[in-house]
Design a protein around this motif. Structure first.
Motif, short mmCIF file in Angstrom:
data_model
loop_
_atom_site.label_atom_id
_atom_site.label_comp_id
_atom_site.label_asym_id
_atom_site.label_seq_id
_atom_site.Cartn_x
_atom_site.Cartn_y
_atom_site.Cartn_z
N THR A 43 1.46 -0.80 -0.11
CA THR A 43 -0.42 0.14 0.12
C THR A 43 0.61 1.07 -0.01
N LEU A 44 1.49 1.31 -0.88
CA LEU A 44 2.32 2.31 -1.25
C LEU A 44 1.33 3.65 -2.32
N GLN A 45 2.01 4.78 -1.46
CA GLN A 45 1.50 6.24 -2.05
C GLN A 45 2.76 6.44 -2.93
N PRO A 46 2.00 7.70 -4.04
CA PRO A 46 3.55 8.12 -5.28
C PRO A 46 4.46 8.28 -4.51
N GLU A 47 3.94 9.37 -3.88
CA GLU A 47 5.52 10.04 -2.88
C GLU A 47 6.49 9.24 -2.86
N ASP A 48 6.14 7.96 -2.55
CA ASP A 48 7.42 6.91 -2.12
C ASP A 48 8.16 6.26 -3.31
N SER A 49 7.40 6.92 -4.50
CA SER A 49 8.58 7.07 -6.34
C SER A 49 9.38 7.33 -5.62
N ALA A 50 11.37 6.77 -5.56
CA ALA A 50 12.61 7.07 -5.56
C ALA A 50 13.31 5.39 -6.25
N LEU A 51 14.43 6.04 -6.08
CA LEU A 51 15.45 5.30 -6.20
C LEU A 51 16.51 4.53 -4.36
N TYR A 52 15.52 3.39 -4.65
CA TYR A 52 16.17 2.92 -3.15
C TYR A 52 17.72 1.73 -3.64
N LEU A 53 18.35 2.39 -2.34
CA LEU A 53 19.69 2.10 -2.72
C LEU A 53 19.63 1.38 -1.31
N CYS A 54 20.56 -0.26 -1.59
CA CYS A 54 21.53 -1.19 -0.26
C CYS A 54 22.71 -0.91 -0.47
N ALA A 55 23.14 -0.74 0.30
CA ALA A 55 24.18 -0.56 0.70
C ALA A 55 24.64 -2.05 2.18
N SER A 56 26.52 -2.22 2.18
CA SER A 56 26.58 -3.42 3.51
C SER A 56 27.98 -2.75 3.46
N SER A 57 28.09 -3.47 4.88
CA SER A 57 29.87 -2.81 5.48
C SER A 57 29.89 -3.32 6.81
N GLN A 58 31.57 -3.79 6.90
CA GLN A 58 31.88 -4.44 7.97
C GLN A 58 31.87 -3.44 9.11
N LEU A 59 31.40 -3.81 9.55
CA LEU A 59 30.82 -2.27 10.88
C LEU A 59 32.41 -2.15 11.51
N SER A 60 33.13 -1.22 11.40
CA SER A 60 34.51 -0.65 12.25
C SER A 60 34.23 0.58 12.30
N ALA A 61 35.39 1.06 12.87
CA ALA A 61 35.48 2.60 12.99
C ALA A 61 35.96 3.34 11.64
N THR A 62 36.16 2.44 10.79
CA THR A 62 36.76 2.88 9.67
C THR A 62 36.34 2.19 8.36
N ASP A 63 35.03 1.65 8.48
CA ASP A 63 34.62 0.88 7.13
C ASP A 63 34.37 1.68 6.45
N THR A 64 34.12 1.48 4.91
CA THR A 64 33.25 1.99 3.97
C THR A 64 31.98 1.20 3.54
N GLN A 65 30.84 2.09 3.41
CA GLN A 65 29.97 1.54 2.85
C GLN A 65 29.09 1.28 0.82
N TYR A 66 29.51 0.08 0.60
CA TYR A 66 29.30 -0.26 -0.90
C TYR A 66 28.14 -0.43 -1.13
N PHE A 67 27.95 -0.02 -2.62
CA PHE A 67 26.47 0.38 -2.66
C PHE A 67 26.18 -0.59 -3.67
#
Lengths: 112, 113
Positions: free
Chosen positions: B80-104
């Motif tokens: 039951t989404l709304q038209p304003e939910d139209s967008a680009l949905y991005l997933c990312a992952s990282s190895q959580l640490s103080a120096t992690d980079t997220q990969y999209f």
């Protein structure tokens, strides 16, 4: 509440120019700051990550600086090329959950 | 390729439909993220999963329901989404640490009619 602002919103330069993109953030308590590149309709690619204890990072023609006390970062691109055309996003990380707060980006066009 | 894949790449759905977005990471990371990117707005974090446990829910409406069955897969169930939910949905992952980079991932372009 952390807010991230990028100026300018858009920039058009001739090929070969050196340029600077700006990022400012309101809360200096950050883990790190990252610069990303996004091509139209695509995901993000990480360019440089600066830890809160660092002042700058370099990768090829890119150099990013961080001044935490003033809440500012700059991304310097040397000898710009048409392939550099993209949107550049700045993001700060504040917590150990990995949450990133993004600016709206600067869209760069490098004309041949 | 960043090691993060998303399917489908494009999705058009009506307001009464139910659909799911899928994200898979091949990087051995322990954290995964859903972001929403709307026109003229900054990228917004929706959910964070660390070690398959949700650690961040950024005041997202209940019509978006995330699921993380294991460390390599992340889903976003839509209903039951709304038209304003139209967008680009991005997933990312990282190895959580103080120096992690997220990969999209490349994102799913969602259009709600």
């Amino acid at each position: 509440k952390q807010e991230v602002t990028q100026i300018p919103a858009a920039l058009s330069v001739p090929e070969g120019e050196n340029l600077v993109l700006n990022c400012s953030f309101t809360d200096s308590a950050i883990y790190n700051l990252q610069w990303f590149r996004q091509d139209p309709g695509k995901g993000l690619t990480s360019l440089l990550l600066i830890q809160s204890s660092q002042r700058e990072q370099t990768s090829g023609r890119l150099n990013a600086s961080l001044d935490k006390s003033s809440g500012r970062s700059t991304l310097y691109i040397a000898a710009s090329q048409p392939g550099d055309s993209a949107t550049y996003l700045c993001a700060v990380r504040r917590s150990n959950t990995g949450k990133l707060i993004f600016g709206q980006g600067t869209t760069l066009q490098v004309k041949p | 390729e960043t090691g993060v894949t998303q399917t489908p790449r494009h999705l058009v759905m009506g307001m009464t439909n139910k659909k799911s977005l899928k994200c898979e990471q091949h990087l051995g990371h322990n954290a995964m993220y859903w972001y929403k990117q709307s026109a003229k707005k900054p990228l917004e974090l929706m959910f964070v999963y660390s070690l398959e446990e949700r650690v961040e829910n950024n005041s997202v409406p209940s019509r978006f329901s995330p699921e993380c069955p294991n460390s390599s897969h992340l889903f976003l169930h839509l209903h039951t989404l709304q038209p304003e939910d139209s967008a680009l949905y991005l997933c990312a992952s990282s190895q959580l640490s103080a120096t992690d980079t997220q990969y999209f991932g490349p994102g799913t372009r969602l259009t709600v009619l």
